[in-house]
Structure formats: structure tokens, C-alpha cells
Design a protein around this motif. Structure first.
Motif, mmCIF file in Angstrom:
data_model
loop_
_atom_site.group_PDB
_atom_site.id
_atom_site.type_symbol
_atom_site.label_atom_id
_atom_site.label_comp_id
_atom_site.label_asym_id
_atom_site.label_seq_id
_atom_site.Cartn_x
_atom_site.Cartn_y
_atom_site.Cartn_z
ATOM 1 N N MET B 1 31.759 23.922 48.504
ATOM 2 C CA MET B 1 30.569 24.096 47.689
ATOM 3 C C MET B 1 30.910 24.942 46.473
ATOM 4 N N ALA B 2 30.547 24.474 45.335
ATOM 5 C CA ALA B 2 30.804 25.196 44.100
ATOM 6 C C ALA B 2 29.795 26.334 43.966
ATOM 7 N N ASN B 3 30.312 27.466 43.611
ATOM 8 C CA ASN B 3 29.441 28.589 43.335
ATOM 9 C C ASN B 3 29.078 28.560 41.856
ATOM 10 N N THR B 4 27.849 28.847 41.510
ATOM 11 C CA THR B 4 27.470 28.849 40.107
ATOM 12 C C THR B 4 27.570 30.274 39.575
ATOM 13 N N PRO B 5 27.911 30.419 38.290
ATOM 14 C CA PRO B 5 27.965 31.755 37.692
ATOM 15 C C PRO B 5 26.655 32.508 37.885
ATOM 16 N N SER B 154 16.506 17.496 58.526
ATOM 17 C CA SER B 154 15.181 17.629 59.101
ATOM 18 C C SER B 154 14.776 19.083 59.191
ATOM 19 N N ALA B 155 15.702 19.915 59.621
ATOM 20 C CA ALA B 155 15.399 21.338 59.711
ATOM 21 C C ALA B 155 15.103 21.899 58.319
ATOM 22 N N THR B 156 15.875 21.456 57.323
ATOM 23 C CA THR B 156 15.644 21.928 55.960
ATOM 24 C C THR B 156 14.237 21.584 55.508
ATOM 25 N N LEU B 157 13.858 20.344 55.742
ATOM 26 C CA LEU B 157 12.514 19.937 55.318
ATOM 27 C C LEU B 157 11.448 20.738 56.042
ATOM 28 N N SER B 158 11.675 20.983 57.328
ATOM 29 C CA SER B 158 10.697 21.773 58.090
ATOM 30 C C SER B 158 10.598 23.198 57.556
ATOM 31 N N LEU B 159 11.739 23.776 57.202
ATOM 32 C CA LEU B 159 11.725 25.145 56.685
ATOM 33 C C LEU B 159 11.031 25.200 55.325
ATOM 34 N N GLU B 183 9.737 25.943 46.978
ATOM 35 C CA GLU B 183 9.992 25.208 45.730
ATOM 36 C C GLU B 183 11.490 25.035 45.514
ATOM 37 N N ARG B 184 12.224 26.095 45.784
ATOM 38 C CA ARG B 184 13.640 26.126 45.525
ATOM 39 C C ARG B 184 14.340 26.491 46.830
ATOM 40 N N THR B 185 15.451 25.820 47.115
ATOM 41 C CA THR B 185 16.176 26.070 48.360
ATOM 42 C C THR B 185 17.641 26.329 48.041
ATOM 43 N N VAL B 186 18.197 27.324 48.711
ATOM 44 C CA VAL B 186 19.583 27.716 48.474
ATOM 45 C C VAL B 186 20.312 27.738 49.810
ATOM 46 N N GLN B 187 21.558 27.231 49.784
ATOM 47 C CA GLN B 187 22.373 27.363 50.987
ATOM 48 C C GLN B 187 23.541 28.300 50.694
ATOM 49 N N ILE B 188 23.963 29.004 51.744
ATOM 50 C CA ILE B 188 25.045 29.982 51.624
ATOM 51 C C ILE B 188 26.041 29.720 52.736
ATOM 52 N N ARG B 189 27.315 29.688 52.353
ATOM 53 C CA ARG B 189 28.351 29.409 53.343
ATOM 54 C C ARG B 189 29.326 30.574 53.486
ATOM 55 N N ARG B 268 32.836 37.326 43.214
ATOM 56 C CA ARG B 268 33.967 36.408 43.341
ATOM 57 C C ARG B 268 33.933 35.622 44.646
ATOM 58 N N SER B 269 33.290 36.170 45.685
ATOM 59 C CA SER B 269 33.447 35.618 47.033
ATOM 60 C C SER B 269 32.244 34.858 47.564
ATOM 61 N N VAL B 270 31.107 34.965 46.908
ATOM 62 C CA VAL B 270 29.946 34.252 47.462
ATOM 63 C C VAL B 270 30.125 32.751 47.272
ATOM 64 N N ARG B 271 29.706 32.018 48.298
ATOM 65 C CA ARG B 271 29.724 30.558 48.257
ATOM 66 C C ARG B 271 28.305 30.073 48.515
ATOM 67 N N MET B 272 27.617 29.764 47.443
ATOM 68 C CA MET B 272 26.218 29.380 47.590
ATOM 69 C C MET B 272 25.852 28.368 46.526
ATOM 70 N N GLY B 273 24.793 27.654 46.760
ATOM 71 C CA GLY B 273 24.353 26.684 45.788
ATOM 72 C C GLY B 273 22.998 26.115 46.151
ATOM 73 N N PRO B 274 22.392 25.417 45.210
ATOM 74 C CA PRO B 274 21.063 24.854 45.436
ATOM 75 C C PRO B 274 21.120 23.664 46.392
ATOM 76 N N VAL B 275 20.045 23.465 47.124
ATOM 77 C CA VAL B 275 19.869 22.290 47.984
ATOM 78 C C VAL B 275 18.743 21.466 47.380
ATOM 79 N N PRO B 276 19.048 20.250 46.922
ATOM 80 C CA PRO B 276 17.971 19.421 46.355
ATOM 81 C C PRO B 276 17.010 18.943 47.451
#
Lengths: 277, 277, 277
Positions: B1-5, B154-159, B183-189, B268-276
Motif C-alpha cells: 500500500m502506498a503511503n501518501t505524503p 462486508s465488514a467495511t461496509l458495515s463499519l 464519509e471517508r475511510t482509511v486503512q492502516i497496515r 517514514r514508517s506509516v503505511r496507510m491509505g484511503p479505502v474507496p
């Protein structure tokens, strides 16, 4: 600050005596500190017990050599148990240490600390300066503090006045610790700046002070006992900081040092001396 | 997953702000987590306080910058204190984090979590997916979930639906964390597989989320605050796992990392991004 | 003491089974032990849960594979919850471990332990010898102990008698552990002398015994389960002591060992054998 041979010998003698006697310290303390205070007392070589039920709290005091009361997560039922335990300790003649966690933060804490002090004869009141001044407030407020003296000196005078009014040893933790019985005041410059970053270390020091007071009658005054407890705790804190990488690895290292430090090592490392007033 | 600035800058900015402000986080939490949550908050640079007596819980909220409610070892008296504290926090306008530990396991826990949500405006509801879905149950159950999509989706939609219904940020911990405000969903790895083997780490994350939310109003949304808290926590977990030998040595190392990690290292180390969606 | 292939195989088989099944262990335990017992169970690979509210304690037992009752910081409300939980566990048929912390120290503790034993069918009563003899007191007192035999033998005979009277496994922790179901008695010589210097390790062993008993029905007797738990615990204690510098660094190392030790390593290191009587 020059350390005097007397103070070094006092600290060493107390640690030796605690090792020999393994006093039983009964704690009515807060949920955050329960595990860490028990481990701190065990590392020192004392025996901890935790009991708060009104049905047994006096009976447990009957087995104990010192009692430590700590209001860190107080509620009405626990306060009643603290009073029961404190009165039993007074009747038996064992020392009681009171840690007024959070006094000054809420009226409930300040008033609870005062209520305990009104009903139970306390040997040592241990906290940080703001907690201690909050507890002592009414008594100290009546004394003008010369605006020409500094904050530290002003706090010292207030603590000395509080010790006289409350007729107990006041033991204030800080970058420099200040301990006084109202007649004699001692400052201690051991410890390490990481220590406030670990929870319930102050509570643990109150427990250790209880263990040292438990053997005080035999060799010295309550003030000497509290000073020895603070010196021991601070020196072990320095030794632990020197071999740990942060607040997490500090705590296990600290327990190791509390367990391993010898009276001789302790005597070499304490930095304490009298404060004239 | 690409991290955004953007997300990296967000996490770094939050940590900087927490360091500058040292928010006071009031916890009404469970007995297992009390000591560890206090140490986690101190390592972060926040100030923890634990208080549950009905006589002082509102007064303590009056001093706090955030409130964390955790039902891990709930009983009737503690629930009343949580409600009192929550209402005081709402009145004052500070964020409230709710950790519904064990919701879904017993009806008492599920109903208690819902009762708190009914009466207290919650900023962030943090738990694992099963706890969150149990709490959100009634609301989510009415929505059909397309059997053609996977469990994760399915879990994402429920959340997401739960966040809309409950009008709060939903923050789900897991191998991949999912955070959403509806409205906005973010995942973190970030994070490490050893972490579920240490007790009360989830509770500690709720406490950290409280600290980050305490400074959110000034620089970003509550969702951004929670995302930053999760990123910080996960990165420190990875760093601690890399220098420890198992779940026991992990925890002290984790506290060291929470204390030592810099905003720059974090970014430098966070790995996160939006979930459409 | 020669270890028999049977006992080594038994210990290994139990650890394997716990790893496979990850039993849910419900603890109604004391405030000192809550965090450490949870971490010990997680390191083992079991799932801990703590719950004490009368509203949910029976429901939580409904999800559990074993129940552990521990009176270390007892009060009236918690005792009622222990009884509710115990009766639910009996009705469901899952094993109940009772840890009578401090029995003999106060009448309240001794009587509470007996009250639980009177009302709840206990699988294993685990404590130190003095606690166990205090609980068994009335039953054991009626048997004369031949003054010609030593204290250790006398204690063994008393524990055997107690196991018969109380119809449960008696598991006594000490330098040499003694476990008996009244017919068969086993001694274990693992463990390390530093262990009594860490708080709540006995409580943690009770929790581990619960986890092992949870899988006993399938492969062996309750006595075998308790013996395996003690052997596992003692071996991990030795391994942790070998890589730590004192009681503070012992505990994280101990959790690491509980997590990492394999059934094969365990089988090689247990030192146990039958005690004739």
C-alpha cells in the motif's frame, strides 16, 4: 551537595535492617499501583499484602509491621476501609504512611486526605509538593510567605510549617526531594529525570517508605527512615536509568536494582544533606 | 500500500502537537488496563489520570482534555461513573473515546456500550471488528450485505454504515486497521502479529486515541486524529517487535518506542491509505 | 529425582493440546494479578477473560472452558460473583480452580475459601502449603500426625488427607511442589528461587492450571493436567532466570519463555516423580 558520613551510614543501616526483618507492609492502595507496589516491596525484600474488605482490614493490620494508605483511585467504600485500617494501625502502634494522590486536583481528594489526617495518626505524608501543600492548605495559608524569598524556599517553609501543624513527617518528591519533621529538614538529590514517565513510582516510594518506617523505632527516627527510603529509591533509579533505554525497560531494571543494591553501594551513592531553616 | 505524503504529514503533526501540549487524559477503564494505559500515555508524553468515584468524576473531567471510557471490567457502579463522566465531557466539549471491550460476548456488555452511546456523544468508538459490529448491530442488521462481496469488504461496509448511524468515528483494530467517519475511510497496515499476545494493548490504543483527539480540534478532524494514533501505535509496535524476543520483552520495548519515536521517523514508517466506497 | 518418560510425555501432550485448543479461561481474580495473569495466559496461547459483574458472570462462564477463582483482594460483592460463577461452571461442567490467597492469614479469607468449597465443586485447589492446610484445617486437624515423621512428610500426609476430604486435586507450590488427588501424589522440582520475589506468580500458575484443566477431559486426569501446568511453569521459570538479572527483568523473560517453549523442550526439562504414601 556534600554527603555526610552520617546520612550515608543511616541509609545503609536501614537497608540492612529491612533485609534482616522483611517487614510485612499492608497496602490499601490504588488499582494502578497495586501490582507495581507489590513488586517493588518484594524486590526490596519486604512482604507486601493488599487487603481492603472491611471484614478483614483490621485483622490484616494485626499481622503487619506498617500500613500504607493511598487515595489514587479512591471511592467511598475504600475510604472507610482506609479509616478502619488506619485506626487499627494506630491502636497497634505501627507506622502509617499516607499518599494523598491527586490532592488539590479535586475537592474530594483534598478533603479525603484531610479526613484521614484528622482521624488517623500519620507517620509520613508523602507526595509531590503541590499535593502536600493542598493537603496542608488551611494550616499553611495563615502564614505569610515573604515575597523576597524564592519559590523553592517558600515551598520549604510551607512544608516545614505543615509538618509542625500536622505533627508528621512531610516527604516531598521532586527533582530535589525535601523531607522534614518540622524541626529538621533534609534534601536529597538522587533519582533520574525519566522517573516521572513511569506510572505509580511515587506510590511505590510510599510503600517503600512504609517498609523503612517499620524498622525505624529500633534504630532511628521516622524522618531518618523516610530519608533512607528516598535515598535508596533514588539511587536505584539512577542505576536503572543507566542500564535502560527508556521508560519501559527502566521499570524491570529498577526492580532488579532495588533487589540487588547493597547497603555499601547505597551509602556511596546517596546525595543528601541538611537544609537550614 | 502506498503511503501518501498527506497521511505521513498528518501523523507527524499530531505527534508533535501531543508532545507540545501533553494533554490530560482522564480514564475510566478496566482493572487489567489501568497500569499499562497509564504507562502508555506517559510514554507518549500525555498525562494520565484515573478516577471513578461519582463524587469526583465530573470534577476530574473539568481538568481533562479528553475522556476514555472502557467497559473491560464493568459493573453497575462503574457504568454510572462512566455516564457521569461522559455527560460532563460532552458539556465541556472535550472528546470522548469509548472502548466496548467484550461487546457481543455478553448481553450486559453489548447493552452497556449501547446505553453509553445513547446518552453520551462519542467521538471515537474503538474496538475490534466483532465488538464494533455487536455494538452497531441493530443499526447495521437492517442493511443487506451482498453475498457476492468478501467478508472484509462486508465488514467495511458495515463499519461505514455504523459510523453514519452512530455519528462517530469507528476505529477497528485488526491485521489491517479500518477507520471511518462514514464519509471517508482509511486503512492502516502497521503493527505486528505479536501484539494480540499482550493484554490490554487495545485498551492502550483507545487511551492514545484520546490523547490525539485532545489536540484534534486545532489541526484536523477526529478521524485524522484517530488515524494518527493508530499509525503511531502500529509503527511503535513494529519497532518494539524488532528489538524484543517475545510478548514479555515486547511490552517494555514498546513503551520505550512510544517514548522515543520522532515525528519524522513516524512519517517514514506509516503505511496507510484511503479505502474507496 | 529421575523423571519418567510418562510424566515427560504427559507434560508435552498437555502443552500441545493447549496450543491447539486455545481454551478460554474466565478469571475472577484479584487486582494485583489481573494484568499479569492475563499476560501469562496469552503467552501460553490461552485466551483470558476477566469479568465479575453479577449481571454477566454466569453468561461469561457460558463461553469459557475453565474458571479460575482467586480471593487475593476479596470483598463481599466479589465473593458473591465468585459463587455465581462457580455454580454456573459446575452446571456447565467446566473445571474450576480455586486459589485461596492468604487463607490462614485472616479468618475472613479462610472462611471464604471454605464457603466456596462448600458450595462449588472445585477441580484444583492451588496455593502454598500454609494456605492449603488452613483451608483444609477442620478436616485435617482430626488426624494425628506421627511426631516421628518430618515436617515435609507430615505436610504431604495432610495434603493427601485434604484431597480425600475435599474431593479435589490439591496443588501445593513450594521449593518442591506437591500435587495429589488423594490416591496418587506427584512432586515437582522445577522452578527457581527468584520466583517468590515476583508478585502474583502463584496466581498466574492458578490461571495456567485452569487452562491445562480445560483440555484434561480429553487426554488425562485433572491431576495430570495440574502436574503438567506446574511442570511447564517451573521449566519456564528456570529458563527465564537463566537469561535475566533480577526479579524485574525476570518477568518479561518469563512471559517470553511461556510463549516460546516447545513441548519437546519441556519434556526434556521437567523433574518430577511419584511420592509413595
Amino acid at each position: 551537595m556534600a554527603n555526610t558520613p552520617d546520612s550515608a551510614a543511616n541509609v545503609a543501616a536501614f537497608l540492612t535492617r529491612v533485609h534482616q526483618r522483611s517487614p510485612l507492609v499492608h497496602n490499601v492502595t490504588n488499582f494502578v499501583a497495586m501490582n507495581s507496589s507489590a513488586n517493588i516491596l518484594l524486590a526490596l525484600g519486604a512482604s507486601p499484602v493488599m487487603a481492603h474488605a472491611p471484614q478483614e482490614v483490621a485483622a490484616m493490620v494485626g499481622l503487619a509491621d506498617a500500613l500504607v494508605l493511598n487515595i489514587g483511585t479512591l471511592d467511598a467504600a475504600w475510604i472507610e476501609s482506609m479509616l478502619l485500617a488506619g485506626l487499627a494501625a494506630n491502636a497497634k502502634g505501627i507506622p502509617v504512611v499516607l499518599d494523598p494522590v491527586g490532592a488539590g486536583a479535586t475537592r474530594y481528594r483534598t478533603e479525603t486526605a484531610r479526613r484521614i489526617l484528622d482521624r488517623v495518626r500519620i507517620a509520613v505524608l508523602r507526595g509531590n509538593v503541590s499535593e502536600l501543600l493542598a493537603v496542608a492548605g488551611a494550616a499553611v495559608r495563615t502564614r505569610g510567605v515573604d515575597s523576597a524569598i524564592g519559590v523553592a524556599e517558600s515551598a520549604t517553609l510551607s512544608l516545614v510549617a505543615a509538618a509542625r501543624d500536622l505533627r508528621c513527617v512531610i516527604a516531598a518528591s521532586g527533582e530535589t526531594d525535601l523531607l522534614t519533621d518540622g524541626e529538621r529538614t533534609v534534601q536529597i538529590r538522587n533519582g533520574h529525570r525519566i522517573m516521572p514517565r513511569i506510572t505509580a513510582l511515587g506510590c511505590g516510594l510510599s510503600a517503600v517508605t512504609g517498609a523503612f518506617c517499620a524498622v525505624a523505632g529500633e534504630i532511628a527516627s521516622v524522618l531518618d527512615a523516610a530519608v533512607a527510603a528516598f535515598g535508596y529509591y533514588g539511587v536505584c533509579g539512577e542505576r536503572a536509568a543507566a542500564r535502560s533505554a527508556g521508560p519501559g525497560t527502566f521499570f524491570p531494571a529498577f526492580l532488579d536494582e532495588l533487589y540487588a543494591v547493597t547497603p555499601r553501594e547505597l551509602a556511596r551513592s546517596v546525595r543528601m544533606g541538611p537544609v537550614p531553616h
